[in-house]
Design an enzyme around this catalytic site. Structure first.
Site, short mmCIF file in Angstrom:
data_model
loop_
_atom_site.label_atom_id
_atom_site.label_comp_id
_atom_site.label_asym_id
_atom_site.label_seq_id
_atom_site.Cartn_x
_atom_site.Cartn_y
_atom_site.Cartn_z
N HIS A 127 -13.32 -13.90 -6.88
CA HIS A 127 -13.81 -12.70 -7.72
C HIS A 127 -15.14 -12.90 -8.30
CE1 HIS A 127 -10.48 -9.92 -7.15
NE2 HIS A 127 -9.72 -10.54 -8.16
N ASP A 164 -5.05 -12.76 -1.02
CA ASP A 164 -4.57 -12.33 -2.31
C ASP A 164 -4.33 -10.85 -2.40
OD1 ASP A 164 -5.13 -13.66 -5.32
OD2 ASP A 164 -5.41 -11.62 -5.27
N HIS A 166 -5.57 -8.71 -4.55
CA HIS A 166 -7.08 -8.24 -4.71
C HIS A 166 -7.94 -8.65 -3.85
CE1 HIS A 166 -4.63 -8.95 -8.50
NE2 HIS A 166 -5.08 -7.76 -8.79
N ASP A 245 -0.18 -13.14 -5.25
CA ASP A 245 0.24 -11.97 -5.95
C ASP A 245 0.44 -10.67 -5.34
OD1 ASP A 245 -2.50 -12.09 -5.42
OD2 ASP A 245 -3.29 -11.66 -7.45
#
Length: 308
Positions: A127, A164, A166, A245
């Site tokens: 990120h 991921d 995200h 995740d």
């Protein structure tokens, strides 16, 4: 197949409070599952990575960003970057070390010490944008390693895979429009950081997926969308932002993958690497916050990397 396992004790020193899911226990959970699965002795460990230097960070991040993170580092207690991201007195060194580990693994794989490598590191990185820390991330470990492969080792075609839950907004921002990089990702959408689904970029293969998407649907999407692009691109090396995740037991996401799905994805990438890239893969830990699911998923990922 030889797989290196890279980490460093500094990665345990960063923490953001007892309540925070991105915690040092994540790395210990991986170690525990490696021992429980009786495969810990099958990987050669390396904890000798140096800190990433400023020149390496500047290939991805702005000087202003590096200076901001350094200046924010507290002498004691915590210093907040955003509501979910903060620094303790050890975060600066841990973040430099995590990026350094990713580069050291890259050096080792390109030198032929290992066919591939896994980096058990934190803080995570995908990120972190060129000019902003966010989402538990300070410096973009995988992007720093990719730039190292391109600029220091002279590779001309590198694939970045991000699975991921995200979207890896920071990695996309680092490489959008970079013809030497093909980035393939899937992610839950709409979901934090609410990016990646709108604009189509020529070197980005983004697959936004609805909450509760299960593994077989993810596999079909990868088969139809990632794999043809990867075969056409013929990468000389593959880098993986390995977030776990998207596991059905992880409360920070809402997808339905299990360990076998991560193993299947890794198998597909290993076969691409064997065909075009001399087997060269560097995988770096990103998310994964249910400790049991994280440990089991990393074991499945490592088994597939090592073709066990």
């Amino acid at each position: 197949m030889t797989t290196g396992f890279f980490s460093h004790p500094d990665c345990l020193l960063h923490e953001m409070g007892e309540w925070h899911p991105e915690c040092p226990a994540r790395l210990q959970a991986i170690e525990d599952q490696l021992i429980a699965s009786r495969i810990d002795a099958l990987f050669e460990r390396d904890e000798s990575a140096p800190l990433a230097d400023e020149a390496a960070l500047l290939r991805v991040h702005t000087q202003a960003h590096i200076d901001f993170v350094r200046k924010t580092s507290p002498i004691e207690g915590y210093a907040a970057i955003d509501p979910d991201t903060s620094m303790n007195p050890h975060t600066w060194q841990a973040a430099l070390r995590a990026a350094g580990v990713a580069m050291a693994a890259t050096d080792a794989v390109i030198a032929g010490r290992y066919e591939n490598a896994f980096c058990s590191i934190r803080p995570p990185g995908h990120h972190a944008e060129p000019d902003r820390a966010m989402g538990f991330c300070f410096f973009n470990n995988i992007a720093v390693a990719v730039r190292h492969a391109l600029e220091v080792h002279g590779l001309s075609r590198v694939a970045v895979i991000d699975f991921d839950v995200h979207h890896g907004n920071g990695t996309e921002a680092a490489f959008v429009g970079e013809s030497r990089v093909l980035m393939c990702s899937f992610f839950q959408h709409p979901f934090y950081p609410f990016s990646g689904a709108d604009e189509v970029r020529p070197n980005m293969v983004n697959i936004p997926l609805a909450a509760r998407t299960k593994g077989m649907d993810v596999r079909e999407a990868i088969d139809l969308l990632w794999l043809p692009r990867l075969h056409a691109f013929k990468p000389e090396m593959i880098f993986i932002s390995a977030g776990f995740d998207a596991h059905r037991e992880d409360d920070l996401g809402n997808m339905g993958l299990v360990e076998d799905d991560f193993a299947w994805i890794t198998d597909q990438l290993r076969m691409i690497a064997e065909r075009y890239a001399k087997g060269r893969i560097v995988s770096c830990l990103e998310g994964g916050y249910n400790l049991s699911a994280l440990g089991r998923s990393v074991v499945a990922h490592l088994r597939a990397l090592a073709d066990l």
